[in-house]
Design an enzyme around this catalytic site. Structure first.
Site, short mmCIF file in Angstrom:
data_model
loop_
_atom_site.label_atom_id
_atom_site.label_comp_id
_atom_site.label_asym_id
_atom_site.label_seq_id
_atom_site.Cartn_x
_atom_site.Cartn_y
_atom_site.Cartn_z
N LYS A 275 -9.40 -42.67 -11.99
CA LYS A 275 -9.49 -41.54 -11.06
C LYS A 275 -9.06 -41.93 -9.64
O LYS A 275 -8.41 -41.15 -8.95
CB LYS A 275 -10.92 -41.01 -11.06
CG LYS A 275 -11.10 -39.86 -10.12
CD LYS A 275 -12.15 -38.89 -10.56
CE LYS A 275 -11.98 -37.60 -9.77
NZ LYS A 275 -13.10 -36.73 -9.82
N GLU B 80 -19.83 -36.72 -9.82
CA GLU B 80 -19.27 -36.82 -11.16
C GLU B 80 -20.37 -36.80 -12.22
O GLU B 80 -20.19 -36.32 -13.33
CB GLU B 80 -18.45 -38.11 -11.29
CG GLU B 80 -17.03 -38.03 -10.77
CD GLU B 80 -16.90 -38.14 -9.27
OE1 GLU B 80 -17.93 -38.03 -8.55
OE2 GLU B 80 -15.76 -38.33 -8.79
N ASN C 165 -6.08 -30.67 -11.62
CA ASN C 165 -7.47 -30.58 -11.17
C ASN C 165 -7.58 -31.09 -9.74
O ASN C 165 -8.59 -31.67 -9.35
CB ASN C 165 -8.37 -31.39 -12.11
CG ASN C 165 -9.84 -31.03 -11.94
OD1 ASN C 165 -10.16 -30.04 -11.28
ND2 ASN C 165 -10.71 -31.84 -12.52
N ASP D 162 -20.54 -41.94 -0.86
CA ASP D 162 -19.87 -42.59 -1.99
C ASP D 162 -20.02 -44.11 -1.94
O ASP D 162 -20.38 -44.75 -2.93
CB ASP D 162 -18.38 -42.23 -2.00
CG ASP D 162 -18.15 -40.82 -2.53
OD1 ASP D 162 -19.13 -40.19 -2.96
OD2 ASP D 162 -17.00 -40.36 -2.50
N ASP E 183 -3.60 -36.53 -9.08
CA ASP E 183 -3.71 -35.54 -8.00
C ASP E 183 -2.51 -35.57 -7.06
O ASP E 183 -2.08 -34.53 -6.56
CB ASP E 183 -5.00 -35.77 -7.21
CG ASP E 183 -6.23 -35.34 -8.00
OD1 ASP E 183 -6.07 -35.04 -9.20
OD2 ASP E 183 -7.33 -35.31 -7.43
N HIS F 47 -15.98 -43.10 -12.22
CA HIS F 47 -15.27 -44.31 -11.80
C HIS F 47 -16.14 -45.23 -10.95
O HIS F 47 -16.08 -46.45 -11.07
CB HIS F 47 -14.01 -43.91 -11.03
CG HIS F 47 -14.24 -42.95 -9.88
ND1 HIS F 47 -13.63 -43.06 -8.68
CD2 HIS F 47 -15.05 -41.87 -9.77
CE1 HIS F 47 -14.02 -42.09 -7.87
NE2 HIS F 47 -14.88 -41.35 -8.51
N ARG F 48 -16.96 -44.64 -10.10
CA ARG F 48 -17.77 -45.49 -9.20
C ARG F 48 -18.87 -46.25 -9.95
O ARG F 48 -19.22 -47.37 -9.56
CB ARG F 48 -18.36 -44.67 -8.06
CG ARG F 48 -17.28 -44.07 -7.21
CD ARG F 48 -17.69 -43.72 -5.80
NE ARG F 48 -16.60 -43.01 -5.17
CZ ARG F 48 -15.47 -43.57 -4.75
NH1 ARG F 48 -15.30 -44.88 -4.83
NH2 ARG F 48 -14.51 -42.85 -4.23
#
Ligand code: DC
Length: 685
Positions: free
Chosen positions: A439, A360, A98, A332, A52, A406-407
């Site tokens: 990510k 996600e 993205n 998160d 990103d 990812h988390r």
């Protein structure tokens, strides 16, 4: 960096040390845009390096910003020289991947600039980006008089922004934008509209309840750093005062990612018993909402000290204390609490987490399923989850599905500390698709393993033994690389000792002769104190690059001689054991499975017929620029095998439980896959 479809984390028993967090993505892209719009140069420290941020940097370059990378005190700095609010280029096609944090603000900034200064820009991204809404922002910009063409489906990228020089924006009435779909639309306007606030106040009004307020706080704090003092009335009305102009702060540090910090705060609370876990990059002065995770972790028992840019966390209460918490403010980071709950006494309830279902993956469902796999009792509701830890005898070795989230991967890695909760037996954790952490935190597992520890016996070893040129070095190196494990080439140690002993004249000139007792002791002393380092492919022996000599046939012959000496083998023993480090070790040699790592979890005895081995060795030497004759290589190999097999100390023989693998007819990729498959089924997660 591992490339296997899974990562096995052995049972871990403690943690301490310092971790430096990667930069926050939200802050990185906001800072880049502000620096790009400002006049002058901004030195950006600790920028996140991710997909990103890369697309944002590319776009800024296309727009005429100058980017210069350099290092300062060993850390990366990016100097961004901005356009000072004046378009240098009036036409470009920007591809933004993205990255919502690039698409939304660039749309707003470029729409404003082309309306005032003229030009035409096309903004597009990957297919998924073209499914992410931007209509509310486009509507707000059109209300200002910006000309925006939908190049695909209305309300979604790709877009074209156009204007003729000398145009004007309609700023008499407040700019209206919806706040209940994405706070990024408001952020985009806040970042862009200072460009139009030269001669009048610009007022932005939010329609609907504003979500994700902490992210607006980040935007306002960064605008402040760039000289724009936005006045905020509640969360409904924002005024950019007349005369506002971006002013570069000269230098700016990107904070570490506060959500990423949560894993290490949890790590400290669970496993930092003697020494703390120190987290650098985010601290008491953080502008990120997720920093409030620290309070929740404290409520569960973490002992936290904080200063500007750092946190230090130790275990306080143990077991941790179960909590009942509304997590609306830290959606998160709250996932990390669900995993801390594995170490709490009683049931932890996390509520108001409905947004987990649309991230996600459906994170409530995912967390429920995976925590149950490790043995926890989990209940879930539409917007809550309740976690009760396993009984000590109910922890299960699990293969954790990570749902391309990812988390999930980072959170569940923390289940590996079950020994500290008294689990019998203690179990490891297999993380599927571990690379999904890329990510936000590409080096997460490396950072975890640098802090975590366990008993050496708990660190898995794959031993690959076999005769010279059976291909074990190449195979072991590749297996280690793919699994992200450490690698020990024990032959190189013997070779280095051989070369060093020969340097000192400790070996008889006649190779058939064995050194006398005094010489043997002297060679053993050389082995014990050997100053050898490995820098990638290079072997630095006693301060000099001796790679070629060590790897040559002569080096092998010297190794064969010194390796037949018991005291030399003993002297290298400890040194070899020291390679056993998290998350695992692949060791190759002659006695890895029999003598050095008799408890290796997988032992492979690799062979190939002499002709194949001579051919491989020949290729290998030629590729390293060492000339060789294939027939004499074969004779040498056979002689060396004979010596290695028949010597009295540690003769070459397969360990009893070793899998015998003749790879004469197997290419290296197939061989690697074979070993990975044996490992995968053997460790039986
Ligand atoms: O694998 P290699 O060719 O680099 O090994 C060089 C010599 O060192 C070989 O003759 C055997 C000896 N060696 C050993 O005795 N034990 C080991 N673990 C590794 C190598």
């Amino acid at each position: 960096m591992y490339s296997t479809p899974f990562l096995d984390i052995p049972a871990l028993t403690g943690a301490a040390g310092t971790v430096r967090l990667p930069g926050s993505k939200s802050i990185s892209n906001r800072v880049l845009l502000l620096a790009g719009l400002s006049a002058g140069t901004t030195a950006v420290h600790d920028l996140l390096d991710s997909d990103d941020t890369r697309v944002m940097l590319k776009a800024l370059e296309q727009l005429g910003c100058t980017l210069t990378r350099r290092t300062e005190h060993g850390r990366d700095v990016l100097d961004v020289t901005g356009i000072g609010g004046q378009l240098r280029t009036h036409e470009a096609a920007l591809f933004l991947g993205n990255a919502g944090t690039a698409m939304r603000p660039l749309t707003a900034a470029l729409a404003v600039l082309v309306t005032l200064q003229g030009g035409s820009f096309e903004l597009s991204g990957v297919p998924r980006m073209h499914e992410r809404p931007i209509g509310d922002l486009v509507d707000a910009l059109r209300g200002l008089g910006c000309a925006i063409d939908d190049l695909g489906q209305p309300g979604y990228p790709p877009l074209r922004l156009r204007g003729a020089a000398g145009g004007a924006l309609r700023l008499q009435a407040p700019v209206r934008v919806r706040g209940d779909v994405s706070s990024q639309f408001l952020t985009a306007l806040l970042l862009a509209l200072p460009l139009a606030a030269g001669t009048q106040d610009v007022v932005i009004e939010v329609q609907g309840e504003l979500i994700s307020k902490p992210y607006i706080d980040i935007t306002l704090a960064l605008l402040q750093r760039f000289g724009i003092a936005v006045q905020r009335n509640g969360w409904q009305r924002f005024t950019i005062p007349k005369g506002s102009a971006y002013a570069s702060p000269g230098a700016i540090h990107v904070e570490g990612d506060a959500s990423s910090a949560s894993y290490f705060v949890a790590l400290g609370a669970i496993a930092a018993v003697d020494q703390p876990v120190r987290i650098e990059g985010v601290g008491a002065d953080s502008i990120q909402g997720d920093i409030r995770f620290v309070e929740a972790a404290q409520a569960m028992g973490a002992q936290v000290q904080a200063g500007p840019g750092w946190l230090e966390v130790r275990r306080g209460a143990w077991p941790l204390k179960a909590i009942d918490l509304n997590c609306n403010h830290i959606p998160d980071a709250a996932m990390t609490l669900a995993v801390m709950a594995l170490y709490a006494q009683g049931t932890t309830r996390l509520t108001d987490i409905g947004s987990w279902r649309v991230k996600e993956t459906d994170r409530i469902a995912a967390m429920t399923a995976e925590l149950r796999k490790v043995g926890a009792t989990v209940d879930e509701g539409p917007d809550w989850i309740a976690v009760t830890p396993p009984q000590p005898n109910a922890w299960r070795q699990a293969s954790i599905h990570t749902y391309d989230d990812h988390r999930m991967a980072m959170c569940l890695s923390l289940a590996a500390f079950n020994a500290m909760a008294g689990a019998v037996p203690a179990v490891g954790v297999r993380i599927e698709d571990p690379r999904c952490v890329g990510k936000t935190f590409p080096d997460y597992f490396e950072a975890l393993f640098a802090l975590a520890h366990t008993e050496p016996a708990g660190i898995p070893v794959i031993a690959i033994d076999g005769p010279s040129s059976s291909g074990k070095g190449t195979l072991a190196g590749l297996v280690a690389q793919q699994m992200g494990w450490h690698y020990l080439d024990s032959g190189v140690l013997y070779r280095a000792v051989g070369v060093a002993a020969n340097d000192r004249g400790l070996l008889p000139a006649d190779a058939a002769q064995t050194p006398d007792e005094a010489a043997v002791q002297a060679i053993a002393a050389v082995a014990a104190a050997l100053d050898v380092r490995f820098e990638g492919e290079r072997i630095i022996l006693e301060g000099r690059d001796r790679s070629l000599e060590v790897r040559s046939e002569g080096g092998g012959a010297l190794a064969s001689r010194v390796s037949a000496l018991g005291p030399v083998r003993a002297a290298l023993h400890e040194r070899q054991l020291a390679f056993r480090q998290l998350p695992g070790l692949v060791a190759d040699g002659r006695d890895m499975g029999t003598v050095v790592f008799p408890d290796a979890a997988l032992k492979v005895f690799l062979t190939a017929d002499a002709a194949t081995r001579a051919e491989r060795r020949h290729k290998q030497l030629i590729s390293k620029g060492i000339s060789a004759n294939i027939d004499s290589l074969r004779l040498d190999l056979e002689a060396r095998d004979e010596r290695d097999r028949n010597r009295s100390v540690a003769p070459l023989k397969p360990a009893e439980e070793a899998v015998l693998f003749d790879n004469s007819g197997t290419n290296i990729e197939e061989s690697v896959q074979q070993v990975l498959q044996w490992w995968s089924t053997r460790s039986g997660a």
